[in-house]
Design a protein around this motif. Structure first.
Motif, PDB file in Angstrom:
ATOM      1  N   ARG A  21      -0.444   9.641  19.291  1.00 57.57           N
ATOM      2  CA  ARG A  21       0.802   9.130  19.847  1.00 57.57           C
ATOM      3  C   ARG A  21       1.929   9.762  19.042  1.00 57.57           C
ATOM      4  NH1 ARG A  21       1.705   4.030  18.607  1.00 57.57           N
ATOM      5  NH2 ARG A  21       0.261   3.942  16.898  1.00 57.57           N
ATOM      6  N   THR A  22       3.148   9.600  19.555  1.00 60.11           N
ATOM      7  CA  THR A  22       4.245  10.113  18.754  1.00 60.11           C
ATOM      8  C   THR A  22       4.472   9.098  17.634  1.00 60.11           C
ATOM      9  OG1 THR A  22       5.113  10.556  20.936  1.00 60.11           O
ATOM     10  CG2 THR A  22       6.481  11.197  19.057  1.00 60.11           C
ATOM     11  N   LEU A  23       4.419   9.561  16.406  1.00 59.31           N
ATOM     12  CA  LEU A  23       4.607   8.647  15.288  1.00 59.31           C
ATOM     13  C   LEU A  23       6.087   8.466  14.995  1.00 59.31           C
ATOM     14  CD1 LEU A  23       1.895   9.711  12.718  1.00 59.31           C
ATOM     15  CD2 LEU A  23       1.993   7.622  14.069  1.00 59.31           C
ATOM     16  N   GLY A  24       6.423   7.273  14.500  1.00 63.54           N
ATOM     17  CA  GLY A  24       7.799   7.038  14.088  1.00 63.54           C
ATOM     18  C   GLY A  24       8.058   7.738  12.758  1.00 63.54           C
ATOM     19  N   SER A  25       9.223   7.488  12.203  1.00 63.71           N
ATOM     20  CA  SER A  25       9.551   8.116  10.930  1.00 63.71           C
ATOM     21  C   SER A  25       8.740   7.455   9.811  1.00 63.71           C
ATOM     22  CB  SER A  25      11.049   7.959  10.673  1.00 63.71           C
ATOM     23  OG  SER A  25      11.356   6.599  10.770  1.00 63.71           O
ATOM     24  N   PRO A  26       8.588   8.126   8.658  1.00 63.03           N
ATOM     25  CA  PRO A  26       7.810   7.541   7.566  1.00 63.03           C
ATOM     26  C   PRO A  26       8.420   6.219   7.090  1.00 63.03           C
ATOM     27  CG  PRO A  26       8.177   9.861   7.157  1.00 63.03           C
ATOM     28  CD  PRO A  26       9.031   9.487   8.346  1.00 63.03           C
ATOM     29  N   SER A  27       7.575   5.242   6.830  1.00 61.68           N
ATOM     30  CA  SER A  27       8.071   3.956   6.333  1.00 61.68           C
ATOM     31  C   SER A  27       7.631   3.729   4.894  1.00 61.68           C
ATOM     32  CB  SER A  27       7.569   2.819   7.211  1.00 61.68           C
ATOM     33  OG  SER A  27       6.165   2.874   7.295  1.00 61.68           O
ATOM     34  N   VAL A  28       6.467   4.261   4.524  1.00 63.09           N
ATOM     35  CA  VAL A  28       5.964   4.108   3.161  1.00 63.09           C
ATOM     36  C   VAL A  28       5.367   5.445   2.729  1.00 63.09           C
ATOM     37  CG1 VAL A  28       4.226   2.983   1.696  1.00 63.09           C
ATOM     38  CG2 VAL A  28       5.391   1.653   3.454  1.00 63.09           C
ATOM     39  N   ILE A  29       5.775   5.905   1.572  1.00 59.60           N
ATOM     40  CA  ILE A  29       5.154   7.112   1.009  1.00 59.60           C
ATOM     41  C   ILE A  29       4.574   6.735  -0.354  1.00 59.60           C
ATOM     42  CG2 ILE A  29       5.535   9.480   0.181  1.00 59.60           C
ATOM     43  CD1 ILE A  29       7.927   9.599   2.130  1.00 59.60           C
ATOM     44  N   VAL A  30       3.288   6.932  -0.491  1.00 61.29           N
ATOM     45  CA  VAL A  30       2.615   6.651  -1.761  1.00 61.29           C
ATOM     46  C   VAL A  30       2.162   7.992  -2.310  1.00 61.29           C
ATOM     47  CG1 VAL A  30       0.621   5.521  -2.818  1.00 61.29           C
ATOM     48  CG2 VAL A  30       1.929   4.337  -1.050  1.00 61.29           C
ATOM     49  N   ASP A  31       2.631   8.317  -3.507  1.00 61.74           N
ATOM     50  CA  ASP A  31       2.404   9.650  -4.045  1.00 61.74           C
ATOM     51  C   ASP A  31       1.649   9.555  -5.380  1.00 61.74           C
ATOM     52  OD1 ASP A  31       2.585  12.311  -4.776  1.00 61.74           O
ATOM     53  OD2 ASP A  31       4.670  12.154  -5.446  1.00 61.74           O
ATOM     54  N   ASP A  32       0.380   9.909  -5.335  1.00 56.29           N
ATOM     55  CA  ASP A  32      -0.483   9.954  -6.528  1.00 56.29           C
ATOM     56  C   ASP A  32      -0.362   8.676  -7.364  1.00 56.29           C
ATOM     57  OD1 ASP A  32      -2.309  11.032  -8.291  1.00 56.29           O
ATOM     58  OD2 ASP A  32      -0.758  11.936  -9.556  1.00 56.29           O
ATOM     59  N   LEU A  33      -0.544   7.546  -6.670  1.00 58.15           N
ATOM     60  CA  LEU A  33      -0.352   6.245  -7.337  1.00 58.15           C
ATOM     61  C   LEU A  33      -1.547   5.868  -8.224  1.00 58.15           C
ATOM     62  CD1 LEU A  33       1.415   3.625  -7.493  1.00 58.15           C
ATOM     63  CD2 LEU A  33      -0.008   2.735  -5.647  1.00 58.15           C
ATOM     64  N   HIS A  34      -1.227   5.501  -9.436  1.00 59.95           N
ATOM     65  CA  HIS A  34      -2.235   4.960 -10.356  1.00 59.95           C
ATOM     66  C   HIS A  34      -1.752   3.583 -10.815  1.00 59.95           C
ATOM     67  CE1 HIS A  34      -4.532   8.742 -11.304  1.00 59.95           C
ATOM     68  NE2 HIS A  34      -3.457   9.234 -10.719  1.00 59.95           N
ATOM     69  N   ILE A  35      -2.634   2.595 -10.766  1.00 58.53           N
ATOM     70  CA  ILE A  35      -2.307   1.286 -11.347  1.00 58.53           C
ATOM     71  C   ILE A  35      -3.419   0.937 -12.326  1.00 58.53           C
ATOM     72  CG2 ILE A  35      -1.974  -1.185 -10.933  1.00 58.53           C
ATOM     73  CD1 ILE A  35       0.204   0.255  -9.551  1.00 58.53           C
TER      74      ILE A  35
END
Ligand code: ATP
Ligand code: MG
Length: 286
Positions: A21-35
């Motif tokens: 489907r056509t995706l909307g704009s990005p809402s969450v970007i997780v970049d190399d997350l470490h916890i």
């Protein structure tokens, strides 16, 4: 164990159902997350123990929890981009890091490393959502509504709607510690959707609701998704994930092992869980 399975699906090779489907704009970007959690005291295999300094040991002297610091790497290098209009299931065995990931995306846990970008304030709805058990449902609606950015008048105007969605009846005026777990989870759900959040995160919360409430809450989630919100849905019920989601992330021991088509990821995860079950019953028989 991840090493034991023949996991043939490479996340990059997966066709994404949502991508069709056509995706909307990005809402969450997780970049190399470490916890990494730091736990004081105790010993645990497979984790890093940091030696405490003499000063720290002196400060902690006599405390029951004094001792070495144990580091628990709960999320390890997770990256993904979520878009408006997606409902993303998160699956994984107990302790794999699902709740930790959601809490980090919701801004409740600072990343040890990596970054999280969100386009709006996420509403986290979970078994651990911060409602206050000694306050009545009514007061909790006020606390939750204010936390979600409404003013007191707006919350008061919506209180009856929230209470009737949660089907609380007269329990609205009783402290939450008098609620059954299903009632409490219905109230958490109703509070989290008091506004239409752009990013809604649900952690197991539907699991304790009864069938009719599940139906109602599923409809509400679809409504949020249709209003171009992004929904994250952590669940051990693959049936619900298959029914509701447009994409699935599978996390194992803090690592994102698959990200893509709902059926393919759910099938692979199901096979993995079955494999573990068979392996453990085989071990018992021997
Ligand atoms: N507050 C905490 N302090 C220290 N370690 C924690 C804490 N919360 C979780 N952990 C550890 O982090 C890891 C990931 O836990 P998490 O709760 O994110 O898993 P989960 O995938 O949500 O599991 P479940 O399916 O059981 O809900 C586990 O090893 C857990 O023991
Ligand atoms: Mg969890």
């Amino acid at each position: 164990m991840t090493e034991d399975i023949d996991f043939e699906i490479d996340a990059e090779d997966l066709p994404q159902r949502a991508g069709e489907r056509t995706l909307g704009s990005p809402s969450v970007i997780v970049d190399d997350l470490h916890i990494t959690y730091r736990v004081f005291g105790g010993r645990r295999g497979g984790t890093t123990q940091t030696k405490t300094s003499l000063l720290n040991r002196a400060i902690n002297l006599g405390r029951p929890d004094s001792g070495p610091i144990t580091e628990v790497p709960a999320v390890r290098g997770v990256s993904f981009v979520a878009h408006h209009g997606e409902t993303i299931g998160i699956v994984g065995t107990n302790g794999s890091g699902k709740s930790t990931l959601l809490r980090a995306v919701a801004g409740l846990l600072p990343p040890t490393k990596g970054r999280v970008f969100v386009s709006a304030e996420p509403a986290l709805l979970g078994v651990n959502a911060a409602l206050l058990p000694r306050l009545s449902g009514e007061r909790n609606i006020m606390v939750g509504g204010l936390a979600l950015g409404l003013n007191a008048k707006e919350v008061r105007e919506r209180t009856q709607d929230v209470a009737s969605f949660a089907e609380l009846g007269d329990f609205l005026y009783l402290p939450m510690n008098a609620y059954s777990s299903g009632m409490a989870s219905r109230l958490r759900f109703a509070i989290s959707t008091i506004t239409t959040p752009k990013i809604l995160m649900i952690d197991e919360a539907l699991a304790t609701g009864d069938a009719s409430f599940r139906k109602k809450s599923t409809a509400r989630i679809e409504q949020i998704r249709d209003q171009a919100g992004t929904v994250f849905f952590v669940s051990h019920s693959l049936g619900s994930v298959r029914a509701m989601c447009t994409r699935v992330l599978w996390i194992d021991k803090g690592v994102l092992v698959a990200d893509g088509d709902v059926d393919e990821v759910c099938d692979a995860y199901h096979e993995f869980v079955q494999g573990r079950k068979d392996a453990s019953s085989g071990a018992k028989l021997r």
